[in-house]
Design an enzyme around this catalytic site. Structure first.
Site, PDB file in Angstrom:
ATOM      1  N   THR A  25      -8.991  -1.553   2.575  1.00 24.50           N
ATOM      2  CA  THR A  25      -8.758  -2.018   1.207  1.00 24.50           C
ATOM      3  C   THR A  25      -9.135  -3.493   1.110  1.00 24.50           C
ATOM      4  O   THR A  25      -9.663  -4.077   2.068  1.00 24.50           O
ATOM      5  CB  THR A  25      -7.308  -1.696   0.770  1.00 24.50           C
ATOM      6  OG1 THR A  25      -7.163  -1.991  -0.610  1.00 24.50           O
ATOM      7  CG2 THR A  25      -6.268  -2.467   1.563  1.00 24.50           C
ATOM      8  N   SER A  59      -0.614   4.105   0.725  1.00 24.41           N
ATOM      9  CA  SER A  59      -1.374   5.052   1.556  1.00 24.41           C
ATOM     10  C   SER A  59      -0.547   5.683   2.675  1.00 24.41           C
ATOM     11  O   SER A  59      -0.680   6.888   2.914  1.00 24.41           O
ATOM     12  CB  SER A  59      -2.618   4.367   2.123  1.00 24.41           C
ATOM     13  OG  SER A  59      -3.502   4.065   1.072  1.00 24.41           O
ATOM     14  N   ALA A  80     -15.788  -2.269  -6.221  1.00 30.15           N
ATOM     15  CA  ALA A  80     -15.330  -0.997  -6.789  1.00 30.15           C
ATOM     16  C   ALA A  80     -16.373  -0.432  -7.751  1.00 30.15           C
ATOM     17  O   ALA A  80     -16.650   0.775  -7.745  1.00 30.15           O
ATOM     18  CB  ALA A  80     -13.989  -1.194  -7.490  1.00 30.15           C
ATOM     19  N   SER A  91       0.822  -1.221   0.000  1.00 29.40           N
ATOM     20  CA  SER A  91       0.000   0.000   0.000  1.00 29.40           C
ATOM     21  C   SER A  91       0.857   1.273   0.000  1.00 29.40           C
ATOM     22  O   SER A  91       1.798   1.407   0.781  1.00 29.40           O
ATOM     23  CB  SER A  91      -0.920   0.012   1.220  1.00 29.40           C
ATOM     24  OG  SER A  91      -1.632   1.234   1.244  1.00 29.40           O
ATOM     25  N   LYS A 121     -13.848  -4.276   2.490  1.00 28.04           N
ATOM     26  CA  LYS A 121     -14.769  -3.137   2.431  1.00 28.04           C
ATOM     27  C   LYS A 121     -16.199  -3.528   2.821  1.00 28.04           C
ATOM     28  O   LYS A 121     -16.935  -2.714   3.373  1.00 28.04           O
ATOM     29  CB  LYS A 121     -14.742  -2.497   1.039  1.00 28.04           C
ATOM     30  CG  LYS A 121     -13.413  -1.793   0.748  1.00 28.04           C
ATOM     31  CD  LYS A 121     -13.401  -1.118  -0.612  1.00 28.04           C
ATOM     32  CE  LYS A 121     -11.995  -0.618  -0.925  1.00 28.04           C
ATOM     33  NZ  LYS A 121     -11.900   0.071  -2.213  1.00 28.04           N
ATOM     34  N   ALA A 181     -18.703  -5.613 -11.797  1.00 24.50           N
ATOM     35  CA  ALA A 181     -19.891  -5.431 -10.944  1.00 24.50           C
ATOM     36  C   ALA A 181     -19.566  -5.801  -9.499  1.00 24.50           C
ATOM     37  O   ALA A 181     -20.434  -6.225  -8.751  1.00 24.50           O
ATOM     38  CB  ALA A 181     -21.045  -6.280 -11.482  1.00 24.50           C
ATOM     39  N   GLY A 182     -18.292  -5.631  -9.120  1.00 26.12           N
ATOM     40  CA  GLY A 182     -17.884  -5.922  -7.752  1.00 26.12           C
ATOM     41  C   GLY A 182     -17.939  -4.681  -6.871  1.00 26.12           C
ATOM     42  O   GLY A 182     -18.663  -3.720  -7.174  1.00 26.12           O
ATOM     43  N   TYR A 200      -3.875   0.398 -10.792  1.00 24.98           N
ATOM     44  CA  TYR A 200      -2.764   1.279 -11.159  1.00 24.98           C
ATOM     45  C   TYR A 200      -1.453   0.522 -11.029  1.00 24.98           C
ATOM     46  O   TYR A 200      -1.369  -0.498 -10.329  1.00 24.98           O
ATOM     47  CB  TYR A 200      -2.745   2.555 -10.303  1.00 24.98           C
ATOM     48  CG  TYR A 200      -2.457   2.299  -8.849  1.00 24.98           C
ATOM     49  CD1 TYR A 200      -3.491   2.077  -7.957  1.00 24.98           C
ATOM     50  CD2 TYR A 200      -1.142   2.233  -8.381  1.00 24.98           C
ATOM     51  CE1 TYR A 200      -3.228   1.809  -6.623  1.00 24.98           C
ATOM     52  CE2 TYR A 200      -0.883   1.974  -7.048  1.00 24.98           C
ATOM     53  CZ  TYR A 200      -1.928   1.761  -6.179  1.00 24.98           C
ATOM     54  OH  TYR A 200      -1.668   1.483  -4.871  1.00 24.98           O
TER      55      TYR A 200
HETATM   56  P1  NDP Z   1     -14.196  -7.453  -6.536  1.00 22.94           P
HETATM   57  O1  NDP Z   1     -13.524  -8.737  -6.225  1.00 22.94           O
HETATM   58  O2  NDP Z   1     -15.291  -6.963  -5.669  1.00 22.94           O
HETATM   59  O3  NDP Z   1     -14.843  -7.573  -8.038  1.00 22.94           O
HETATM   60  C1  NDP Z   1     -14.083  -8.115  -9.081  1.00 22.94           C
HETATM   61  C2  NDP Z   1     -14.771  -7.846 -10.435  1.00 22.94           C
HETATM   62  O4  NDP Z   1     -13.839  -8.188 -11.466  1.00 22.94           O
HETATM   63  C3  NDP Z   1     -16.019  -8.682 -10.690  1.00 22.94           C
HETATM   64  O5  NDP Z   1     -16.908  -7.928 -11.479  1.00 22.94           O
HETATM   65  C4  NDP Z   1     -15.467  -9.881 -11.483  1.00 22.94           C
HETATM   66  O6  NDP Z   1     -16.415 -10.485 -12.333  1.00 22.94           O
HETATM   67  C5  NDP Z   1     -14.427  -9.182 -12.321  1.00 22.94           C
HETATM   68  N1  NDP Z   1     -13.341 -10.065 -12.784  1.00 22.94           N
HETATM   69  C6  NDP Z   1     -12.436 -10.719 -12.032  1.00 22.94           C
HETATM   70  N2  NDP Z   1     -11.566 -11.383 -12.815  1.00 22.94           N
HETATM   71  C7  NDP Z   1     -11.948 -11.151 -14.104  1.00 22.94           C
HETATM   72  C8  NDP Z   1     -11.453 -11.573 -15.370  1.00 22.94           C
HETATM   73  N3  NDP Z   1     -10.384 -12.357 -15.482  1.00 22.94           N
HETATM   74  N4  NDP Z   1     -12.070 -11.107 -16.485  1.00 22.94           N
HETATM   75  C9  NDP Z   1     -13.143 -10.304 -16.383  1.00 22.94           C
HETATM   76  N5  NDP Z   1     -13.678  -9.875 -15.201  1.00 22.94           N
HETATM   77  C10 NDP Z   1     -13.076 -10.305 -14.085  1.00 22.94           C
HETATM   78  O7  NDP Z   1     -13.001  -6.398  -6.687  1.00 22.94           O
HETATM   79  P2  NDP Z   1     -13.120  -4.797  -6.492  1.00 22.94           P
HETATM   80  O8  NDP Z   1     -14.345  -4.367  -7.198  1.00 22.94           O
HETATM   81  O9  NDP Z   1     -12.960  -4.451  -5.067  1.00 22.94           O
HETATM   82  O10 NDP Z   1     -11.792  -4.265  -7.261  1.00 22.94           O
HETATM   83  C11 NDP Z   1     -11.744  -4.174  -8.674  1.00 22.94           C
HETATM   84  C12 NDP Z   1     -10.466  -3.446  -9.085  1.00 22.94           C
HETATM   85  O11 NDP Z   1     -10.517  -2.067  -8.732  1.00 22.94           O
HETATM   86  C13 NDP Z   1      -9.187  -4.011  -8.449  1.00 22.94           C
HETATM   87  O12 NDP Z   1      -8.204  -4.132  -9.454  1.00 22.94           O
HETATM   88  C14 NDP Z   1      -8.795  -2.941  -7.448  1.00 22.94           C
HETATM   89  O13 NDP Z   1      -7.390  -2.894  -7.260  1.00 22.94           O
HETATM   90  C15 NDP Z   1      -9.284  -1.679  -8.154  1.00 22.94           C
HETATM   91  N6  NDP Z   1      -9.528  -0.525  -7.224  1.00 22.94           N
HETATM   92  C16 NDP Z   1      -8.779   0.621  -7.371  1.00 22.94           C
HETATM   93  C17 NDP Z   1      -8.972   1.721  -6.541  1.00 22.94           C
HETATM   94  C18 NDP Z   1      -8.135   2.968  -6.713  1.00 22.94           C
HETATM   95  O14 NDP Z   1      -8.135   3.835  -5.820  1.00 22.94           O
HETATM   96  N7  NDP Z   1      -7.429   3.125  -7.832  1.00 22.94           N
HETATM   97  C19 NDP Z   1      -9.986   1.702  -5.470  1.00 22.94           C
HETATM   98  C20 NDP Z   1     -10.751   0.461  -5.418  1.00 22.94           C
HETATM   99  C21 NDP Z   1     -10.503  -0.600  -6.261  1.00 22.94           C
HETATM  100  P3  NDP Z   1     -17.385 -11.672 -11.816  1.00 22.94           P
HETATM  101  O15 NDP Z   1     -18.550 -10.974 -11.153  1.00 22.94           O
HETATM  102  O16 NDP Z   1     -17.760 -12.404 -13.052  1.00 22.94           O
HETATM  103  O17 NDP Z   1     -16.588 -12.520 -10.849  1.00 22.94           O
END
Ligand code: NDP
Length: 275
Positions: free
Chosen positions: A63, A17, A133, A15, A67, A130-131, A218
């Site tokens: 992080t 941060s 973030a 991190s 969350k 759709a996670g 990033y």
């Molecule tokens: P989650 O685990 O909650 O969600 C993951 C998402 O990615 C789901 O929609 C999942 O799809 C999809 N996914 C995972 N692997 C693949 C793949 N190989 N191909 C296509 N889709 C895929 O993670 P978060 O939402 O918490 O984080 C997502 C990203 O955002 C991370 O990389 C994180 O580092 C980044 N982030 C950056 C921040 C910043 O400040 N720059 C802040 C917060 C997050 P499915 O539903 O089908 O499993």
């Protein structure tokens, strides 16, 4: 003694941060100490409760993967945290109340509008993922009133559920990657595919003229896979470093009541910002 803050995660070693908040503190003259808090999976509540009670902590950033647990842990929620069902900032009030916020969406919107000089209102926006973030950024994006917003996900049922969750804020379309049937001005990758060195399986025809591709992931060393993919198809692309800085500035503001200037942080890491 300095007021104590930390970022809690698993893993948390990587991190940035602590360094970001140390620089904000030096800039604003605020006397804080900001560290890293590793929590075993399943031990989030214990680690965080100890930090806020026995260790005298005043606030936390949260992080991956906590969350959602932070959402359940706090006593009160901001509107953004409630709609995202995710908390990335906890503020311990003088009254002992633990307030949960989500600064991811405002951090992204600020980076897009202020640093990347991109308008969201009236534009065609594609959100991939759709996670957690994606849920954090969808409300702030819809409030900017894009001309069209599509949420596409590897598991399309999850995209449909997210779109349904936010329908009172604005209309969006949900689909699978294969069913994206238009081109866009702004494509935001909120999947975690890049962590496995992959890119979402989308057709490059979705790239509109002058499209900006924005990867929430990033990397300071090399372009992220999605940035690489977009640039390889001739699109302008940026990664989520600016979002990281801007969401951190929002958290600092919530804790200390003072908003740091972010441009020096961009300069420190060899990036450019528009301030
Ligand atoms: P989650 O685990 O909650 O969600 C993951 C998402 O990615 C789901 O929609 C999942 O799809 C999809 N996914 C995972 N692997 C693949 C793949 N190989 N191909 C296509 N889709 C895929 O993670 P978060 O939402 O918490 O984080 C997502 C990203 O955002 C991370 O990389 C994180 O580092 C980044 N982030 C950056 C921040 C910043 O400040 N720059 C802040 C917060 C997050 P499915 O539903 O089908 O499993």
């Amino acid at each position: 003694m300095s007021d104590k803050y930390a970022v809690v995660g698993n893993p948390v070693d990587h991190s940035l941060s602590p360094e970001i908040h140390a620089r904000f503190a030096a800039q604003t003259g605020e006397d804080i100490h900001y560290g890293k808090l590793f929590a075993e999976k399943g031990a989030f509540t214990k680690a965080v409760a100890r930090f806020l009670t026995e260790d005298g902590g005043k606030g936390l950033n949260i992080t991956l993967p906590f969350k959602g647990e932070a959402f359940d842990f706090v006593d009160e929620l901001s509107a953004e945290a409630r709609e995202a069902k995710a908390v990335n900032t906890i503020v311990l009030g003088a009254d002992g109340v633990r307030r949960g916020h989500n600064t991811d969406g405002s951090g992204l919107v600020r980076d897009l509008e202020h640093n990347c000089r991109v308008r969201i209102g009236g534009r065609r926006v594609l959100l991939l993922g759709a996670g957690g973030a994606a849920r954090g950024v969808l409300g702030p994006l819809l409030r900017r009133e894009p001309a069209r917003l599509t949420v596409a996900n590897r598991t399309p049922e999850k995209a449909a559920a997210v779109v349904d969750q936010f329908k009172t804020i604005g209309a969006a379309k949900a689909c699978s990657f294969a069913d994206i049937d238009a081109d866009f001005d702004l494509i935001i990758n909120a999947t975690s595919a890049g962590l496995d060195n992959e890119t979402p399986d989308i057709n490059p025809q979705v790239l509109g003229a002058d499209c900006l591709c924005y990867d929430l992931l990033y990397s300071l060393d090399a372009p992220t896979p999605f940035v690489d993919w977009a640039q390889g198809h001739g699109a302008r692309a940026v990664d989520g470093f600016g979002m990281l800085i801007e969401q951190a500035a929002e958290s600092f503001h919530l804790w200390r009541g003072i908003k740091p200037v972010t441009a020096p942080l961009f300069a420190h890491y060899g990036r450019t910002a528009s301030e």
